[in-house]
Design a protein around this motif. Structure first.
Motif, PDB file in Angstrom:
ATOM      1  N   VAL A  48      60.117  57.875 -74.885  1.00  0.00           N
ATOM      2  CA  VAL A  48      60.452  59.062 -75.669  1.00  0.00           C
ATOM      3  C   VAL A  48      61.899  59.452 -75.381  1.00  0.00           C
ATOM      4  CG1 VAL A  48      59.789  61.416 -76.272  1.00  0.00           C
ATOM      5  CG2 VAL A  48      58.060  59.823 -75.390  1.00  0.00           C
ATOM      6  N   VAL A  49      62.685  59.604 -76.425  1.00  0.00           N
ATOM      7  CA  VAL A  49      64.067  60.061 -76.284  1.00  0.00           C
ATOM      8  C   VAL A  49      64.280  61.224 -77.251  1.00  0.00           C
ATOM      9  CG1 VAL A  49      66.511  59.483 -76.453  1.00  0.00           C
ATOM     10  CG2 VAL A  49      64.890  57.769 -75.621  1.00  0.00           C
ATOM     11  N   ILE A  50      64.791  62.319 -76.728  1.00  0.00           N
ATOM     12  CA  ILE A  50      65.097  63.511 -77.531  1.00  0.00           C
ATOM     13  C   ILE A  50      66.603  63.725 -77.473  1.00  0.00           C
ATOM     14  CG2 ILE A  50      64.648  65.972 -77.871  1.00  0.00           C
ATOM     15  CD1 ILE A  50      62.180  65.561 -75.960  1.00  0.00           C
ATOM     16  N   CYS A  51      67.243  63.815 -78.626  1.00  0.00           N
ATOM     17  CA  CYS A  51      68.677  64.105 -78.681  1.00  0.00           C
ATOM     18  C   CYS A  51      68.924  65.326 -79.545  1.00  0.00           C
ATOM     19  CB  CYS A  51      69.456  62.929 -79.275  1.00  0.00           C
ATOM     20  SG  CYS A  51      69.669  61.543 -78.144  1.00  0.00           S
ATOM     21  N   HIS A  52      69.824  66.179 -79.081  1.00  0.00           N
ATOM     22  CA  HIS A  52      70.342  67.250 -79.930  1.00  0.00           C
ATOM     23  C   HIS A  52      71.437  66.635 -80.800  1.00  0.00           C
ATOM     24  CE1 HIS A  52      71.570  71.623 -80.611  1.00  0.00           C
ATOM     25  NE2 HIS A  52      72.451  70.897 -81.282  1.00  0.00           N
ATOM     26  N   HIS A  53      71.221  66.657 -82.114  1.00  0.00           N
ATOM     27  CA  HIS A  53      72.162  66.018 -83.032  1.00  0.00           C
ATOM     28  C   HIS A  53      73.224  67.009 -83.501  1.00  0.00           C
ATOM     29  CE1 HIS A  53      70.303  61.999 -83.592  1.00  0.00           C
ATOM     30  NE2 HIS A  53      69.301  62.638 -82.995  1.00  0.00           N
ATOM     31  N   THR A  54      74.407  66.470 -83.753  1.00  0.00           N
ATOM     32  CA  THR A  54      75.568  67.294 -84.088  1.00  0.00           C
ATOM     33  C   THR A  54      75.301  68.199 -85.280  1.00  0.00           C
ATOM     34  OG1 THR A  54      76.968  65.519 -83.289  1.00  0.00           O
ATOM     35  CG2 THR A  54      78.024  67.211 -84.622  1.00  0.00           C
ATOM     36  N   ASP A  55      74.587  67.679 -86.275  1.00  0.00           N
ATOM     37  CA  ASP A  55      74.330  68.452 -87.486  1.00  0.00           C
ATOM     38  C   ASP A  55      73.105  67.855 -88.172  1.00  0.00           C
ATOM     39  OD1 ASP A  55      75.645  70.442 -89.619  1.00  0.00           O
ATOM     40  OD2 ASP A  55      74.905  68.689 -90.716  1.00  0.00           O
ATOM     41  N   VAL A  56      72.250  68.732 -88.685  1.00  0.00           N
ATOM     42  CA  VAL A  56      71.117  68.268 -89.496  1.00  0.00           C
ATOM     43  C   VAL A  56      71.072  69.025 -90.829  1.00  0.00           C
ATOM     44  CG1 VAL A  56      69.660  67.368 -87.644  1.00  0.00           C
ATOM     45  CG2 VAL A  56      69.576  69.802 -88.188  1.00  0.00           C
ATOM     46  N   GLY A  57      72.269  69.396 -91.309  1.00  0.00           N
ATOM     47  CA  GLY A  57      72.340  70.086 -92.595  1.00  0.00           C
ATOM     48  C   GLY A  57      72.121  71.578 -92.460  1.00  0.00           C
ATOM     49  N   GLY A  58      71.698  72.201 -93.563  1.00  0.00           N
ATOM     50  CA  GLY A  58      71.474  73.645 -93.553  1.00  0.00           C
ATOM     51  C   GLY A  58      72.715  74.418 -93.942  1.00  0.00           C
ATOM     52  N   ARG A  59      72.639  75.726 -93.796  1.00  0.00           N
ATOM     53  CA  ARG A  59      73.658  76.618 -94.345  1.00  0.00           C
ATOM     54  C   ARG A  59      74.942  76.679 -93.533  1.00  0.00           C
ATOM     55  NH1 ARG A  59      72.800  81.543 -91.355  1.00  0.00           N
ATOM     56  NH2 ARG A  59      74.429  82.524 -92.600  1.00  0.00           N
ATOM     57  N   VAL A  60      74.900  76.238 -92.255  1.00  0.00           N
ATOM     58  CA  VAL A  60      76.108  76.313 -91.436  1.00  0.00           C
ATOM     59  C   VAL A  60      76.347  74.989 -90.722  1.00  0.00           C
ATOM     60  CG1 VAL A  60      75.817  78.794 -91.041  1.00  0.00           C
ATOM     61  CG2 VAL A  60      74.915  77.172 -89.378  1.00  0.00           C
ATOM     62  N   PRO A  61      77.602  74.630 -90.469  1.00  0.00           N
ATOM     63  CA  PRO A  61      77.890  73.435 -89.669  1.00  0.00           C
ATOM     64  C   PRO A  61      77.248  73.536 -88.291  1.00  0.00           C
ATOM     65  CG  PRO A  61      79.876  74.225 -90.750  1.00  0.00           C
ATOM     66  CD  PRO A  61      78.839  75.282 -90.968  1.00  0.00           C
ATOM     67  N   GLY A  62      76.666  72.460 -87.841  1.00  0.00           N
ATOM     68  CA  GLY A  62      75.983  72.457 -86.553  1.00  0.00           C
ATOM     69  C   GLY A  62      74.523  72.838 -86.630  1.00  0.00           C
ATOM     70  N   SER A  63      74.106  73.443 -87.743  1.00  0.00           N
ATOM     71  CA  SER A  63      72.686  73.752 -87.998  1.00  0.00           C
ATOM     72  C   SER A  63      72.075  74.640 -86.923  1.00  0.00           C
ATOM     73  CB  SER A  63      71.883  72.443 -88.098  1.00  0.00           C
ATOM     74  OG  SER A  63      72.543  71.492 -88.886  1.00  0.00           O
ATOM     75  N   ASN A  64      72.866  75.534 -86.353  1.00  0.00           N
ATOM     76  CA  ASN A  64      72.387  76.284 -85.192  1.00  0.00           C
ATOM     77  C   ASN A  64      72.732  77.764 -85.290  1.00  0.00           C
ATOM     78  OD1 ASN A  64      70.959  76.277 -82.795  1.00  0.00           O
ATOM     79  ND2 ASN A  64      72.695  75.699 -81.513  1.00  0.00           N
ATOM     80  N   ALA A  65      72.685  78.315 -86.492  1.00  0.00           N
ATOM     81  CA  ALA A  65      73.039  79.726 -86.690  1.00  0.00           C
ATOM     82  C   ALA A  65      71.944  80.643 -86.167  1.00  0.00           C
ATOM     83  CB  ALA A  65      73.273  80.003 -88.166  1.00  0.00           C
ATOM     84  N   SER A  66      72.359  81.782 -85.611  1.00  0.00           N
ATOM     85  CA  SER A  66      71.382  82.753 -85.118  1.00  0.00           C
ATOM     86  C   SER A  66      70.979  83.754 -86.192  1.00  0.00           C
ATOM     87  CB  SER A  66      71.947  83.509 -83.907  1.00  0.00           C
ATOM     88  OG  SER A  66      73.114  84.226 -84.290  1.00  0.00           O
ATOM     89  N   ASP A  67      71.700  83.790 -87.330  1.00  0.00           N
ATOM     90  CA  ASP A  67      71.427  84.802 -88.345  1.00  0.00           C
ATOM     91  C   ASP A  67      70.695  84.246 -89.559  1.00  0.00           C
ATOM     92  OD1 ASP A  67      73.584  83.321 -89.212  1.00  0.00           O
ATOM     93  OD2 ASP A  67      74.688  85.044 -90.019  1.00  0.00           O
ATOM     94  N   SER A  68      70.166  83.027 -89.482  1.00  0.00           N
ATOM     95  CA  SER A  68      69.279  82.550 -90.541  1.00  0.00           C
ATOM     96  C   SER A  68      67.972  83.326 -90.465  1.00  0.00           C
ATOM     97  CB  SER A  68      69.002  81.057 -90.391  1.00  0.00           C
ATOM     98  OG  SER A  68      70.187  80.304 -90.537  1.00  0.00           O
ATOM     99  N   THR A  69      67.284  83.425 -91.579  1.00  0.00           N
ATOM    100  CA  THR A  69      66.064  84.234 -91.619  1.00  0.00           C
ATOM    101  C   THR A  69      64.815  83.435 -91.976  1.00  0.00           C
ATOM    102  OG1 THR A  69      66.559  84.880 -93.893  1.00  0.00           O
ATOM    103  CG2 THR A  69      67.296  86.371 -92.145  1.00  0.00           C
ATOM    104  N   GLU A  70      64.967  82.147 -92.289  1.00  0.00           N
ATOM    105  CA  GLU A  70      63.813  81.292 -92.490  1.00  0.00           C
ATOM    106  C   GLU A  70      64.206  79.854 -92.210  1.00  0.00           C
ATOM    107  OE1 GLU A  70      62.413  81.765 -96.473  1.00  0.00           O
ATOM    108  OE2 GLU A  70      64.244  80.985 -97.379  1.00  0.00           O
ATOM    109  N   VAL A  71      63.239  79.054 -91.802  1.00  0.00           N
ATOM    110  CA  VAL A  71      63.518  77.701 -91.348  1.00  0.00           C
ATOM    111  C   VAL A  71      64.125  76.838 -92.454  1.00  0.00           C
ATOM    112  CG1 VAL A  71      61.229  76.745 -91.882  1.00  0.00           C
ATOM    113  CG2 VAL A  71      62.551  75.807 -89.957  1.00  0.00           C
ATOM    114  N   TYR A  72      63.871  77.182 -93.709  1.00  0.00           N
ATOM    115  CA  TYR A  72      64.402  76.383 -94.813  1.00  0.00           C
ATOM    116  C   TYR A  72      65.927  76.430 -94.884  1.00  0.00           C
ATOM    117  CZ  TYR A  72      59.528  76.976 -96.112  1.00  0.00           C
ATOM    118  OH  TYR A  72      58.151  77.013 -96.094  1.00  0.00           O
TER     119      TYR A  72
END
Length: 374
Positions: free
Chosen positions: A121-145
């Motif tokens: 098993v290997v788990i990696c944090h990926h640089t970006d997986v899309g979504g509304r902001v670069p890096g896909s790691n915004a704290s102000d999103s309101t739903e997982v979509y």
């Protein structure tokens, strides 16, 4: 220890498993494409037995690894016996055992003479997986979509052949496909190193002995854990901490822990913690459990093996619909902040049990700034 278990062979196998899983981790580091893996080292590696129980973990991010049981259960439910040598199953969906979308789990089954014997098993944090902001790691999103590409439990490789459709879907939905696909290939390559070394181990000891020693690794960790807990004071110990707010509303967010020490096990109840919040700091159940397991492990002696035998001694209850076990489609990208506070709250409770083992409180979380440009 079981009398059928030779203690010298047991020690050799234990150290061999530690070496194999560390070699898997080093291979990720050497072959990955992204800075977040190569420099930040935001990744983890583990080996599980044929039942999906984690028997060894690399010297990587421990907070990832307690989430493996939840994700592994989804993999086994989806594929069951429909796995073959060369397969690789990936998932990042927070509601299928994942933690947040940037963390992509990869499970590579290990077969020995046509029988399933384990998983790398290997788990990696990926640089970006899309979504509304670069890096896909915004704290102000309101739903997982809003947070990026959700990958259900699916095969990325089948019998050593990449799923071209899945790879193209991923590439089309992320901002830096060369890094994301490169890191996924690094995960697969590292897992093959694990398969190679496990094959050599099975060649040396044989299937029956290898299975017996794998089972003993889990039982040994469980015995040591229970022996320590027996010496802890009994009772229920409470601790409460707060996150100031979620950034979208001003209300404080309580995290309440009730840690009960039984005869040779502990139970942890998060009843009374905040309902899930609008912003993306909700912690998935798998991550909450992982933080809980890690906190208890940190209170144990250093010679207890880091495997699922420890988990057997820890019961976790997290009410659904809370900030620590949200209901879909709650946003979870920045769940790390809440997970760190769960860890701190658990240490606050454990400080009442084993005060000589627990350090002073940390800073309570982290601050992440993502910059993007071309």
């Amino acid at each position: 220890m079981n009398r059928a278990i030779d203690p010298i062979t047991f020690a050799v196998v234990k150290n061999a498993m530690d070496s194999i899983v560390d070699e898997v981790a080093y291979t990720v580091l050497r072959t990955a494409r992204s800075e977040i893996v190569k420099d930040v080292m935001d990744y983890s590696a583990a080996i599980c037995d044929r039942h999906g129980q984690m028997i060894a973990q690399a010297k990587t991010i421990a907070l990832h690894l307690g989430a493996i049981p939840e994700a592994m259960a989804e993999v086994r439910k989806r594929y069951g016996d429909a796995l073959a040598p060369g397969d690789a199953v990936i998932v990042n969906d927070p509601y299928q055992g994942g933690m947040h979308l940037p963390d992509i789990f990869m499970f590579v089954p290990f077969f020995y003479r046509e029988e399933l014997e384990g998983f790398c098993v290997v788990i990696c944090h990926h640089t970006d997986v899309g979504g509304r902001v670069p890096g896909s790691n915004a704290s102000d999103s309101t739903e997982v979509y809003q947070e990026g590409l959700r990958i259900p439990v699916v095969k990325l490789y089948e019998r050593g052949v990449v799923n071209d459709i899945m790879e193209r879907v991923i590439a089309q939905n992320v901002r830096v496909p060369d890094r994301v696909l490169g890191d996924l290939r690094a995960q697969y390559a590292a897992s093959q190193v694990g398969v190679r070394e496990l094959t050599a181990l099975f060649d040396r000891y044989g299937r029956d002995d290898a299975r017996r020693y794998f089972a003993e690794l889990l039982d040994y960790a469980e015995r040591l854990t229970r022996e320590e807990i027996r010496r802890w004071p009994k009772g229920t110990f409470h601790f409460e901490d707060f996150i100031d707010d979620d950034g979208l509303s001003p209300e404080p967010i309580p995290i309440r822990v009730a840690l009960t020490v039984h005869e040779d096990r502990v139970s942890v109840d998060y009843t009374g913690s905040s309902p899930q919040v609008r912003a993306a700091i909700n912690s998935t159940l798998s991550y909450t459990k992982s933080c809980t397991y890690l906190s208890v492990r940190c209170a144990l002696k250093g010679d207890v093996p880091n495997n699922a035998g420890v988990f057997r001694c820890i019961e976790v209850h997290v009410p659904e619909g809370t900030v620590l076990n949200p209901i879909e489609p709650a946003a979870v990208a920045a769940r790390a902040l809440t997970g760190y506070r769960v860890f701190d709250a658990m240490l606050g409770a454990l400080a009442q049990v084993v005060p000589d083992r627990i350090p002073a409180a940390g800073e309570g979380g982290n601050t992440v700034v993502c910059l993007s440009g071309k």
